[in-house]
Motif scaffolding. Structure first.
Motif, mmCIF file in Angstrom:
data_model
loop_
_atom_site.group_PDB
_atom_site.id
_atom_site.type_symbol
_atom_site.label_atom_id
_atom_site.label_comp_id
_atom_site.label_asym_id
_atom_site.label_seq_id
_atom_site.Cartn_x
_atom_site.Cartn_y
_atom_site.Cartn_z
ATOM 1 N N LYS A 9 0.837 -1.216 0.000
ATOM 2 C CA LYS A 9 0.000 0.000 0.000
ATOM 3 C C LYS A 9 0.866 1.258 0.000
ATOM 4 O O LYS A 9 0.539 2.247 -0.663
ATOM 5 C CB LYS A 9 -0.925 0.008 1.216
ATOM 6 C CG LYS A 9 -2.056 -0.979 1.115
ATOM 7 C CD LYS A 9 -2.919 -0.930 2.372
ATOM 8 C CE LYS A 9 -3.992 -1.978 2.348
ATOM 9 N NZ LYS A 9 -4.792 -1.987 3.577
ATOM 10 N N ASP A 12 2.177 1.772 -3.467
ATOM 11 C CA ASP A 12 1.089 2.277 -4.292
ATOM 12 C C ASP A 12 0.890 3.777 -4.076
ATOM 13 O O ASP A 12 0.775 4.533 -5.043
ATOM 14 C CB ASP A 12 -0.195 1.504 -3.964
ATOM 15 C CG ASP A 12 -1.371 1.960 -4.801
ATOM 16 O OD1 ASP A 12 -1.348 1.753 -6.027
ATOM 17 O OD2 ASP A 12 -2.317 2.527 -4.223
ATOM 18 N N ARG A 24 -3.923 2.695 -10.667
ATOM 19 C CA ARG A 24 -3.639 1.574 -9.775
ATOM 20 C C ARG A 24 -2.205 1.148 -10.042
ATOM 21 O O ARG A 24 -1.650 1.419 -11.107
ATOM 22 C CB ARG A 24 -4.619 0.426 -10.001
ATOM 23 C CG ARG A 24 -4.592 -0.059 -11.419
ATOM 24 C CD ARG A 24 -5.672 -1.008 -11.746
ATOM 25 N NE ARG A 24 -5.509 -1.362 -13.159
ATOM 26 C CZ ARG A 24 -6.176 -2.279 -13.758
ATOM 27 N NH1 ARG A 24 -7.080 -2.963 -13.089
ATOM 28 N NH2 ARG A 24 -5.977 -2.541 -15.018
ATOM 29 N N PHE A 70 0.846 -8.951 -11.201
ATOM 30 C CA PHE A 70 -0.493 -8.400 -11.371
ATOM 31 C C PHE A 70 -1.323 -9.318 -12.254
ATOM 32 O O PHE A 70 -0.859 -9.796 -13.283
ATOM 33 C CB PHE A 70 -0.421 -7.009 -11.998
ATOM 34 C CG PHE A 70 0.376 -6.030 -11.184
ATOM 35 C CD1 PHE A 70 -0.157 -5.492 -10.018
ATOM 36 C CD2 PHE A 70 1.659 -5.687 -11.547
ATOM 37 C CE1 PHE A 70 0.581 -4.611 -9.246
ATOM 38 C CE2 PHE A 70 2.400 -4.799 -10.791
ATOM 39 C CZ PHE A 70 1.865 -4.260 -9.634
ATOM 40 N N ASP A 73 -6.792 -8.304 -14.364
ATOM 41 C CA ASP A 73 -7.708 -7.263 -13.883
ATOM 42 C C ASP A 73 -6.996 -6.211 -13.024
ATOM 43 O O ASP A 73 -7.634 -5.298 -12.512
ATOM 44 C CB ASP A 73 -8.872 -7.873 -13.113
ATOM 45 C CG ASP A 73 -8.459 -8.497 -11.791
ATOM 46 O OD1 ASP A 73 -7.253 -8.505 -11.451
ATOM 47 O OD2 ASP A 73 -9.356 -8.989 -11.073
ATOM 48 N N SER A 75 -5.368 -6.762 -10.151
ATOM 49 C CA SER A 75 -5.208 -7.106 -8.736
ATOM 50 C C SER A 75 -3.803 -7.652 -8.488
ATOM 51 O O SER A 75 -3.160 -8.196 -9.379
ATOM 52 C CB SER A 75 -6.277 -8.099 -8.285
ATOM 53 O OG SER A 75 -6.236 -9.263 -9.062
ATOM 54 N N GLU A 76 -3.354 -7.450 -7.258
ATOM 55 C CA GLU A 76 -2.007 -7.861 -6.884
ATOM 56 C C GLU A 76 -1.967 -9.344 -6.558
ATOM 57 O O GLU A 76 -2.882 -9.872 -5.928
ATOM 58 C CB GLU A 76 -1.514 -7.069 -5.661
ATOM 59 C CG GLU A 76 -1.315 -5.597 -5.918
ATOM 60 C CD GLU A 76 -2.509 -4.746 -5.569
ATOM 61 O OE1 GLU A 76 -3.512 -5.284 -5.048
ATOM 62 O OE2 GLU A 76 -2.456 -3.534 -5.831
ATOM 63 N N ILE A 77 -0.891 -9.990 -6.986
ATOM 64 C CA ILE A 77 -0.686 -11.408 -6.733
ATOM 65 C C ILE A 77 0.654 -11.565 -6.021
ATOM 66 O O ILE A 77 1.663 -11.016 -6.470
ATOM 67 C CB ILE A 77 -0.654 -12.213 -8.047
ATOM 68 C CG1 ILE A 77 -1.960 -12.058 -8.812
ATOM 69 C CG2 ILE A 77 -0.334 -13.672 -7.770
ATOM 70 C CD1 ILE A 77 -1.919 -12.637 -10.206
ATOM 71 N N THR A 113 -8.634 -12.226 -1.502
ATOM 72 C CA THR A 113 -9.424 -12.817 -2.564
ATOM 73 C C THR A 113 -8.538 -13.744 -3.387
ATOM 74 O O THR A 113 -7.345 -13.502 -3.550
ATOM 75 C CB THR A 113 -10.004 -11.733 -3.498
ATOM 76 O OG1 THR A 113 -8.934 -10.956 -4.007
ATOM 77 C CG2 THR A 113 -10.987 -10.849 -2.760
#
Length: 119
Positions: A9, A12, A24, A70, A73, A75-77, A113
């Motif tokens: 975070k 980011d 993002r 990433f 979509d 989202s972070e992996i 998630t």
């Protein structure tokens, strides 16, 4: 594990403050690939970055490493390997076992998630 998420975070926030067109963190990949950021590696604020494959490695001025991939979509992996390297890069390194990391991931599963169970 929560430290890694907090560090992500922070990355980011710094990146989006320095690059206003960044909606993002995953958008860094597109900016590099479209040559709007000229180098696959460089420095933004207090972080150096290095774009790789589907992700990016960020290193703060104090040496803390946050490597992330990433999803399509945006989202972070992250995985156990990335969590381990993050822990080892801390000012007081944390060298935890795979089992400790798996337990931490499972305990936070309701907050995450797309958790893929680690064996």
């Amino acid at each position: 594990m929560l430290g890694y998420v907090d560090a992500l975070k922070a990355v980011d926030a710094v990146m989006r403050a320095a690059i206003p067109s960044l909606e993002r963190l995953a958008d860094v990949l597109g900016l590099v690939r479209s040559h709007r950021i000229n180098n696959r590696s460089g420095r933004v604020g207090t972080y150096s970055y290095s774009v790789h494959g589907a992700g990016c490695r960020f290193v703060s001025d104090d040496g803390i490493e946050v490597d992330v991939d990433f999803a399509p979509d945006g989202s972070e992996i992250f995985d156990l390997w990335r969590l381990r390297w993050y822990g080892l890069s801390l000012p007081e390194p944390l060298d935890v076992t795979d089992q400790d990391l798996r337990t931490a991931v499972r305990s936070l599963q309701p907050l995450l998630t797309g958790v893929v169970q680690c064996r």
